[in-house]
Design a protein around this motif. Structure first.
Motif, PDB file in Angstrom:
ATOM      1  N   PHE B  26      45.384  -8.130 -64.119  1.00 33.67           N
ATOM      2  CA  PHE B  26      43.732  -7.893 -64.314  1.00 33.67           C
ATOM      3  C   PHE B  26      43.534  -8.259 -62.427  1.00 33.67           C
ATOM      4  O   PHE B  26      43.333  -9.402 -62.159  1.00 33.67           O
ATOM      5  CB  PHE B  26      43.126  -8.808 -65.123  1.00 33.67           C
ATOM      6  CG  PHE B  26      41.868  -8.706 -65.391  1.00 33.67           C
ATOM      7  CD1 PHE B  26      41.516  -7.993 -66.412  1.00 33.67           C
ATOM      8  CD2 PHE B  26      40.907  -9.007 -64.561  1.00 33.67           C
ATOM      9  CE1 PHE B  26      40.161  -7.503 -66.816  1.00 33.67           C
ATOM     10  CE2 PHE B  26      39.325  -8.963 -64.943  1.00 33.67           C
ATOM     11  CZ  PHE B  26      39.189  -8.067 -66.025  1.00 33.67           C
ATOM     12  N   GLY B  27      43.028  -6.988 -61.720  1.00 31.71           N
ATOM     13  CA  GLY B  27      43.037  -7.226 -60.553  1.00 31.71           C
ATOM     14  C   GLY B  27      44.380  -7.651 -59.933  1.00 31.71           C
ATOM     15  O   GLY B  27      45.401  -7.170 -60.295  1.00 31.71           O
ATOM     16  N   ALA B  54      44.202  -0.877 -60.618  1.00 26.92           N
ATOM     17  CA  ALA B  54      45.101  -0.385 -59.744  1.00 26.92           C
ATOM     18  C   ALA B  54      44.771  -1.419 -58.330  1.00 26.92           C
ATOM     19  O   ALA B  54      44.559  -0.855 -57.246  1.00 26.92           O
ATOM     20  CB  ALA B  54      44.511   1.021 -59.259  1.00 26.92           C
ATOM     21  N   GLY B  55      45.029  -2.615 -58.157  1.00 27.36           N
ATOM     22  CA  GLY B  55      45.086  -3.503 -57.176  1.00 27.36           C
ATOM     23  C   GLY B  55      43.928  -4.056 -56.673  1.00 27.36           C
ATOM     24  O   GLY B  55      42.746  -3.538 -57.285  1.00 27.36           O
ATOM     25  N   SER B  56      43.838  -4.413 -55.415  1.00 26.82           N
ATOM     26  CA  SER B  56      42.806  -4.870 -54.908  1.00 26.82           C
ATOM     27  C   SER B  56      42.998  -5.539 -53.387  1.00 26.82           C
ATOM     28  O   SER B  56      44.209  -5.868 -52.933  1.00 26.82           O
ATOM     29  CB  SER B  56      42.085  -5.901 -55.606  1.00 26.82           C
ATOM     30  OG  SER B  56      40.500  -6.312 -54.988  1.00 26.82           O
ATOM     31  N   MET B  57      42.039  -5.279 -52.545  1.00 26.22           N
ATOM     32  CA  MET B  57      42.424  -5.993 -50.941  1.00 26.22           C
ATOM     33  C   MET B  57      43.516  -5.481 -50.206  1.00 26.22           C
ATOM     34  O   MET B  57      44.074  -6.193 -49.536  1.00 26.22           O
ATOM     35  CB  MET B  57      42.273  -7.581 -51.172  1.00 26.22           C
ATOM     36  CG  MET B  57      41.280  -8.160 -52.033  1.00 26.22           C
ATOM     37  SD  MET B  57      41.512  -9.932 -52.471  1.00 26.22           S
ATOM     38  CE  MET B  57      41.718 -10.882 -50.955  1.00 26.22           C
ATOM     39  N   GLY B  58      43.897  -4.334 -50.670  1.00 31.99           N
ATOM     40  CA  GLY B  58      44.927  -3.725 -50.128  1.00 31.99           C
ATOM     41  C   GLY B  58      46.288  -4.169 -50.538  1.00 31.99           C
ATOM     42  O   GLY B  58      47.326  -3.712 -50.034  1.00 31.99           O
ATOM     43  N   LEU B  59      46.266  -5.024 -51.614  1.00 31.80           N
ATOM     44  CA  LEU B  59      47.573  -5.655 -51.972  1.00 31.80           C
ATOM     45  C   LEU B  59      48.073  -4.868 -53.468  1.00 31.80           C
ATOM     46  O   LEU B  59      47.365  -4.241 -54.108  1.00 31.80           O
ATOM     47  CB  LEU B  59      47.210  -7.025 -52.235  1.00 31.80           C
ATOM     48  CG  LEU B  59      47.056  -7.715 -50.962  1.00 31.80           C
ATOM     49  CD1 LEU B  59      46.643  -9.227 -51.455  1.00 31.80           C
ATOM     50  CD2 LEU B  59      48.226  -7.685 -49.975  1.00 31.80           C
ATOM     51  N   ASN B  60      49.193  -5.114 -53.403  1.00 34.02           N
ATOM     52  CA  ASN B  60      50.098  -4.722 -54.705  1.00 34.02           C
ATOM     53  C   ASN B  60      49.915  -3.406 -55.154  1.00 34.02           C
ATOM     54  O   ASN B  60      50.204  -2.483 -54.198  1.00 34.02           O
ATOM     55  CB  ASN B  60      49.671  -5.670 -56.063  1.00 34.02           C
ATOM     56  CG  ASN B  60      50.045  -7.070 -55.658  1.00 34.02           C
ATOM     57  OD1 ASN B  60      50.739  -7.299 -54.631  1.00 34.02           O
ATOM     58  ND2 ASN B  60      49.691  -8.246 -56.324  1.00 34.02           N
TER      59      ASN B  60
END
Lengths: 191, 229
Positions: B26-27, B54-60
Motif C-alpha cells: 500500500f504505497g 505503483a510505488g511512490s517518492m521515486g522508490l520501489n
C-alpha cells in the motif's frame, strides 16, 4: 452565520452512533477523527486493513507497517484487528461499516456523490472511494457549501464524474446541515 | 518434502518480457523491496504491472516506471505518484483504474476459480461503461471479471519452507488475493522459519498459494507520511 471547520467537524461527530464502525475519508473527515477522544466508543475502519484504528503513534514508535489509508503512521487500539484488503472491502461492500464520513466535490439532491475526479484534471484514481460510497450503510458528507471558485457544491444534478448514485444520506456544510430529498435539498439545521 | 526456498535470482525464473506481475503493498508500506529491485536488474520489459498504486517518492515500483519497463498498469490510485503521473501524461503506460475493492476481489476471484462477480461498486459511473449491469432484489450490480496474473511478488513477516506465511499489521493489504491469483507466487520473507514453527491456526497464507520463498532480512521500509502525537 457560518460554521468554522472545527464547528463542522463537531457537528459531524454527532452523526457517530455509540459502538459504531466508521470510515473517515481524507480532508475534513480527518478533522472529525482528531476530535474523537482516545476512549471514544467507536471503531475506526481504515480500508487498507484496520478495524479499531487508534491515534498517531508517539515519536520514536512509528511503524512503517502500520499505516492508514492516507499512508500516515497510526496505532491500533486494544480490541483492534488487521486483515487483508479483500476482507476490508468485504466489510465495506457487505454493509458492515455503519458510517462513511466523506469529503465531496459535488453532491446532488438525488443523493449522487462526486468526489474522486474533476473533468480535465489530473488523473488521481478512485482508490476505495467508490466502494465506500456504494457499500457503507450510511454516507454522510462533510464539505464547505461552496467550491473555491464560488460555485455551490450542493446541486440538483452532479456534472462531475460520479463516485456512486443515490448514496448520500446527509451533508454537513459551513452553512448548516442538508439532506437530499425527493423534492430537492432540505435544510435540517442552519449554521 | 522439496523445499520452496530460493535465492533472489532463481526466484524469478520464468518472469519474462510481457509478463503480468502483481506486486503487493500500500504505497511504500509492505513492499517486496528486494524482488522489485531484482526484476529491474533482470532487464525484463513490456510488463503489465498489477499494483494498487505503483510505488511512490521515486522508490520501489516507481523505479520500474522510471526505467520504462511497464507497458500497462492496473491499479486503483495514482495520487501524488509523480512517475506514474508522468507515464500517464506522455502516454507511455496504458492505465486501467479499478475501484480498490473491485481490484482486490478480481484477484481473489481469479485465485478462487471464479470467472467474475457482481458488485454494487461503480454502478452508474465511468467504471460501468461496457459492462453488464444486472438487477438482483431491486439493486443494480456490475459484472466484473477475474484478474489472473503470471507472478505475484509478496512481502511477508515470516514464511516456512512450504510457503505458509504470516503478515505484520497493514503490510498484508493485497497480498493474500495476489498470491491466490498468481501462477507463480514469490514470497520475500523477513524470516524463514522451520516447518511446524507456526501453529496451524496462526497461518495467514497457506502454502498452497505459494511457489517460492526468498529470505531477505534487511528492508528500507520508508515511511511516506510520518505522523506522530
Amino acid at each position: 452565520m457560518s460554521w468554522t471547520k472545527e464547528q463542522m467537524a463537531r457537528r459531524a461527530l454527532a452523526e457517530i452512533e455509540p459502538g459504531s464502525i466508521v470510515n473517515l475519508g481524507i480532508g475534513l473527515p480527518t478533522l472529525v477523527g482528531d476530535l474523537l477522544p482516545d476512549d471514544a466508543d467507536v471503531w475506526l475502519h481504515s480500508e487498507n486493513g484496520i478495524l479499531g484504528m487508534g491515534p498517531s503513534p508517539l515519536a520514536g514508535s512509528e511503524d512503517p507497517q502500520c499505516i492508514n489509508a492516507g499512508k500516515e503512521t497510526v496505532t491500533i487500539r486494544p480490541g483492534g484487528s488487521t486483515f487483508g484488503s479483500h476482507t476490508s472491502f468485504a466489510m465495506i461492500r457487505g454493509g458492515h461499516v455503519d458510517l462513511a464520513l466523506l469529503g465531496a466535490l459535488q453532491v446532488a439532491s438525488n443523493g449522487d456523490l462526486a468526489n474522486w475526479t474533476v473533468p480535465g484534471g489530473r488523473t488521481m484514481g478512485m482508490g476505495g472511494a467508490m466502494d465506500l460510497a456504494a457499500g457503507a450503510r450510511r454516507v454522510v458528507v462533510i464539505t464547505r457549501f461552496h467550491a473555491r471558485d464560488g460555485s455551490p457544491k450542493l446541486v440538483d444534478r452532479c456534472t462531475y464524474p460520479l463516485t456512486a448514485c443515490g448514496v448520500v444520506d446527509r451533508v454537513i456544510t459551513d452553512l448548516g446541515v442538508f439532506d437530499p430529498g425527493p423534492r430537492g435539498w432540505v435544510q435540517v439545521e442552519a449554521a | 518434502m522439496p523445499s520452496k526456498i530460493h535465492d533472489l535470482e532463481t526466484s524469478l525464473q520464468g518472469l519474462t518480457d510481457g509478463a503480468t506481475v502483481a506486486v503487493a503493498g500500500f504505497g511504500l508500506s509492505g513492499n517486496p523491496e528486494a524482488l522489485i529491485a531484482a526484476v529491474l536488474a533482470a532487464g525484463v520489459r513490456h510488463l503489465t504491472l498489477v499494483s494498487n498504486n505503483a510505488g511512490s517518492m521515486g522508490l520501489n515500483l516507481a523505479t520500474w516506471l522510471q526505467a520504462g519497463i511497464v507497458d500497462r498498469f492496473v491499479g486503483s490510485y495514482v495520487g501524488n505518484n509523480a512517475e506514474l503521473q508522468r507515464a500517464i501524461d506522455d502516454g507511455s503506460v496504458d492505465v486501467q483504474l479499478v475501484p480498490q475493492g473491485t481490484f482486490v476481489e478480481r484477484l481473489r476471484a481469479a485465485g478462487a476459480g471464479l470467472a467474475g462477480f457482481y458488485t454494487p461498486t461503480g454502478v452508474g459511473t465511468v467504471v460501468a461503461e461496457g459492462k453488464e449491469v444486472r438487477t438482483f432484489e431491486g439493486r443494480r450490480f456490475l459484472l466484473e471479471r477475474a484478474l489472473p496474473v503470471d507472478f505475484a511478488l509478496i512481502r511477508v513477516a515470516a514464511a516456512d519452507p512450504f510457503g505458509n506465511a504470516r503478515f505484520r499489521r497493514t503490510s498484508r493489504n493485497f497480498s493474500d488475493a495476489m498470491a491466490m491469483a498468481a501462477a507463480v507466487t514469490v514470497l520475500e520473507a523477513e524470516h524463514v522459519v522451520p516447518l511446524g514453527h507456526f501453529d496451524p491456526d496462526d497461518v495467514h497464507l497457506p502454502g498452497a498459494f505459494v511457489q517460492r520463498v526468498v529470505e531477505v532480512t534487511e528492508h528500507a521500509d520508508v515511511i511516506e507520511k510520518r505522523t506522530v502525537r
